[in-house]
Design a protein around this motif. Structure first.
Motif, PDB file in Angstrom:
ATOM      1  N   SER A  32     -15.073   7.548  15.182  1.00 46.98           N
ATOM      2  CA  SER A  32     -14.064   6.634  14.638  1.00 46.98           C
ATOM      3  C   SER A  32     -12.751   7.358  14.380  1.00 46.98           C
ATOM      4  CB  SER A  32     -14.567   5.998  13.339  1.00 46.98           C
ATOM      5  OG  SER A  32     -15.680   5.164  13.586  1.00 46.98           O
ATOM      6  N   ARG A  33     -12.840   8.589  13.878  1.00 45.55           N
ATOM      7  CA  ARG A  33     -11.615   9.360  13.620  1.00 45.55           C
ATOM      8  C   ARG A  33     -10.912   9.681  14.944  1.00 45.55           C
ATOM      9  NH1 ARG A  33      -8.904  11.808   9.755  1.00 45.55           N
ATOM     10  NH2 ARG A  33      -7.728  13.692  10.228  1.00 45.55           N
ATOM     11  N   TRP A  34     -11.688   9.993  15.965  1.00 44.15           N
ATOM     12  CA  TRP A  34     -11.089  10.265  17.278  1.00 44.15           C
ATOM     13  C   TRP A  34     -10.325   9.035  17.791  1.00 44.15           C
ATOM     14  CZ3 TRP A  34     -13.058   8.333  22.210  1.00 44.15           C
ATOM     15  CH2 TRP A  34     -12.318   8.808  23.311  1.00 44.15           C
ATOM     16  N   ILE A  35     -10.888   7.862  17.563  1.00 44.85           N
ATOM     17  CA  ILE A  35     -10.256   6.625  18.044  1.00 44.85           C
ATOM     18  C   ILE A  35      -9.052   6.247  17.183  1.00 44.85           C
ATOM     19  CG2 ILE A  35     -10.594   4.135  18.357  1.00 44.85           C
ATOM     20  CD1 ILE A  35     -13.545   4.754  19.017  1.00 44.85           C
ATOM     21  N   GLN A  36      -9.248   6.233  15.865  1.00 41.27           N
ATOM     22  CA  GLN A  36      -8.242   5.665  14.970  1.00 41.27           C
ATOM     23  C   GLN A  36      -7.144   6.643  14.570  1.00 41.27           C
ATOM     24  OE1 GLN A  36     -10.557   4.119  11.705  1.00 41.27           O
ATOM     25  NE2 GLN A  36     -11.803   2.808  13.032  1.00 41.27           N
ATOM     26  N   VAL A  37      -7.479   7.918  14.447  1.00 46.30           N
ATOM     27  CA  VAL A  37      -6.500   8.905  13.963  1.00 46.30           C
ATOM     28  C   VAL A  37      -5.980   9.792  15.101  1.00 46.30           C
ATOM     29  CG1 VAL A  37      -6.105  10.831  12.381  1.00 46.30           C
ATOM     30  CG2 VAL A  37      -7.576   8.914  11.686  1.00 46.30           C
ATOM     31  N   ILE A  38      -6.880  10.280  15.919  1.00 44.88           N
ATOM     32  CA  ILE A  38      -6.484  11.173  17.011  1.00 44.88           C
ATOM     33  C   ILE A  38      -5.881  10.383  18.160  1.00 44.88           C
ATOM     34  CG2 ILE A  38      -7.279  13.018  18.549  1.00 44.88           C
ATOM     35  CD1 ILE A  38      -7.387  13.681  15.550  1.00 44.88           C
ATOM     36  N   GLY A  39      -6.107   9.081  18.193  1.00 43.78           N
ATOM     37  CA  GLY A  39      -5.508   8.236  19.219  1.00 43.78           C
ATOM     38  C   GLY A  39      -6.211   8.267  20.552  1.00 43.78           C
ATOM     39  N   MET A  40      -7.489   8.644  20.546  1.00 44.80           N
ATOM     40  CA  MET A  40      -8.311   8.680  21.759  1.00 44.80           C
ATOM     41  C   MET A  40      -7.755   9.651  22.805  1.00 44.80           C
ATOM     42  SD  MET A  40      -9.591   4.730  22.305  1.00 44.80           S
ATOM     43  CE  MET A  40     -10.786   5.203  23.557  1.00 44.80           C
ATOM     44  N   HIS A  41      -7.057  10.681  22.366  1.00 48.92           N
ATOM     45  CA  HIS A  41      -6.605  11.703  23.312  1.00 48.92           C
ATOM     46  C   HIS A  41      -7.830  12.480  23.793  1.00 48.92           C
ATOM     47  CE1 HIS A  41      -2.376  10.999  22.627  1.00 48.92           C
ATOM     48  NE2 HIS A  41      -2.548  11.101  21.309  1.00 48.92           N
ATOM     49  N   PHE A  42      -7.879  12.742  25.088  1.00 51.07           N
ATOM     50  CA  PHE A  42      -9.059  13.404  25.653  1.00 51.07           C
ATOM     51  C   PHE A  42      -8.996  14.924  25.496  1.00 51.07           C
ATOM     52  CE2 PHE A  42      -8.980   9.325  27.936  1.00 51.07           C
ATOM     53  CZ  PHE A  42     -10.285   8.901  27.711  1.00 51.07           C
ATOM     54  N   GLY A  43      -7.905  15.535  25.945  1.00 48.41           N
ATOM     55  CA  GLY A  43      -7.780  16.981  25.853  1.00 48.41           C
ATOM     56  C   GLY A  43      -6.993  17.372  24.618  1.00 48.41           C
ATOM     57  N   LEU A  44      -7.671  17.949  23.627  1.00 45.19           N
ATOM     58  CA  LEU A  44      -7.022  18.266  22.352  1.00 45.19           C
ATOM     59  C   LEU A  44      -6.615  19.730  22.282  1.00 45.19           C
ATOM     60  CD1 LEU A  44      -9.425  16.460  19.828  1.00 45.19           C
ATOM     61  CD2 LEU A  44      -7.531  15.490  21.161  1.00 45.19           C
ATOM     62  N   GLN A  45      -5.372  19.961  21.825  1.00 47.42           N
ATOM     63  CA  GLN A  45      -4.972  21.315  21.500  1.00 47.42           C
ATOM     64  C   GLN A  45      -5.579  21.691  20.159  1.00 47.42           C
ATOM     65  OE1 GLN A  45      -0.835  22.451  22.341  1.00 47.42           O
ATOM     66  NE2 GLN A  45      -0.524  20.421  23.263  1.00 47.42           N
ATOM     67  N   ARG A  46      -5.500  22.966  19.807  1.00 54.99           N
ATOM     68  CA  ARG A  46      -6.188  23.432  18.608  1.00 54.99           C
ATOM     69  C   ARG A  46      -5.586  22.864  17.333  1.00 54.99           C
ATOM     70  NH1 ARG A  46      -9.664  27.646  16.510  1.00 54.99           N
ATOM     71  NH2 ARG A  46     -10.024  26.796  14.424  1.00 54.99           N
ATOM     72  N   THR A  47      -4.260  22.842  17.231  1.00 56.27           N
ATOM     73  CA  THR A  47      -3.607  22.431  15.986  1.00 56.27           C
ATOM     74  C   THR A  47      -2.793  21.159  16.178  1.00 56.27           C
ATOM     75  OG1 THR A  47      -1.716  23.853  16.481  1.00 56.27           O
ATOM     76  CG2 THR A  47      -3.497  24.811  15.183  1.00 56.27           C
ATOM     77  N   GLY A  48      -2.214  20.676  15.086  1.00 55.08           N
ATOM     78  CA  GLY A  48      -1.382  19.481  15.133  1.00 55.08           C
ATOM     79  C   GLY A  48      -2.100  18.257  14.574  1.00 55.08           C
TER      80      GLY A  48
END
Length: 269
Positions: A32-48
């Motif tokens: 849920s956090r990946w969808i709602q907060v991270i915005g469903m981005h697939f490739g994540l950088q370490r920070t931000g």
């Protein structure tokens, strides 16, 4: 079953993030956090704000930096010129290894990759599933090659596994008219995991069995065999080079002696 435990002596430092210590409700929260907060981005950088560290900033979890360092080191891979981690692979890894019933895990992984929520997985979705799970699971278990050439070959085999996997009759069943459709149903996916991957046919699919399937299909087992064969060949070459000089010269000496004898026996002109 048979999920890897926290390394001995590191329980306090790594335990909060270790996937086997999570319940499936915790992984639902991660998704849920990946969808709602991270915005469903697939490739994540370490920070931000949309980065890997932010993904694990859950209210009911206190995941240590030491654990995040370990997970990043094992599962990140270059995407373009930047090191990133596959968010889908990470969430899938947690569903596979969390403390939950096998059917609940299968249902959750299926839903994670059923992007259009039509209760079916398309060829493209299955390809993403295999690629993501293959990298994340084998990466976490430290079974991915580190050399660039072998890493590229590993990625190619993972993709081939996904494409070939779609054609497996074990997964894509014929309907009553003998036709094979272009999608994998939830039941077909469940049957594949619970029956085809149950290597010892004991009615339960373990982490070891899932790992064995991906290792063999992605070629890590073959890579290991090839390395062993290469080492054996190198040893044989080294042994040949160390062959005694007199043994190498023996055929030449014999030929010279024979020629000399023939010359002595030859009648004078």
């Amino acid at each position: 079953g048979n999920a890897p435990v926290v390394p001995a002596g590191s329980e306090a430092e790594l335990g909060s993030g270790w996937p086997t210590s999570w319940k499936i409700k915790d992984v639902h929260a991660l998704k849920s956090r990946w969808i709602q907060v991270i915005g469903m981005h697939f490739g994540l950088q370490r920070t931000g704000d949309n980065g890997f560290d932010a993904l694990f900033n859950l209210p009911d979890k206190d995941v240590s930096k030491a654990y995040l360092d370990l997970l990043w080191e094992r599962c990140q891979r270059p995407m373009g010129d930047i090191e990133r981690i596959d968010a889908l692979g990470v969430v899938a890894l947690y569903y596979i290894m969390c403390d939950a019933d096998i059917n609940a895990k299968i249902s959750a992984v299926f839903a994670l990759f059923d992007f259009n929520r039509n209760n079916e997985i398309s060829k493209d979705e299955l390809t993403i599933l295999f690629m993501s799970v293959c990298y994340a699971l084998l990466g976490f278990m430290e079974k991915i090659p580190v050399e660039q050439e072998k890493l590229h070959a590993f990625g190619t085999r993972c993709e081939k596994l996904a494409i070939d996997g779609f054609a497996f009759k074990a997964m894509n069943k014929e309907d009553e008219d003998g036709n094979v459709d272009d999608v994998i149903s939830r039941q077909e996916f469940t049957d594949f995991i619970t029956k085809e991957l149950d290597i010892d046919q004991d009615g339960s699919t373990t982490i070891d069995e899932v790992l064995s399937f991906f290792s063999a299909a992605a070629g890590t087992a073959e890579e290991k065999s090839a390395d062993a064969a290469e080492e054996k060949s190198a040893d044989a070459d080294a042994a040949a080079e160390e062959k005694p000089a007199d043994a190498e010269e023996k055929p030449a000496d014999a030929a010279e002696e024979k020629a000399a004898d023939a010359a002595e026996e030859k009648p004078a002109d």
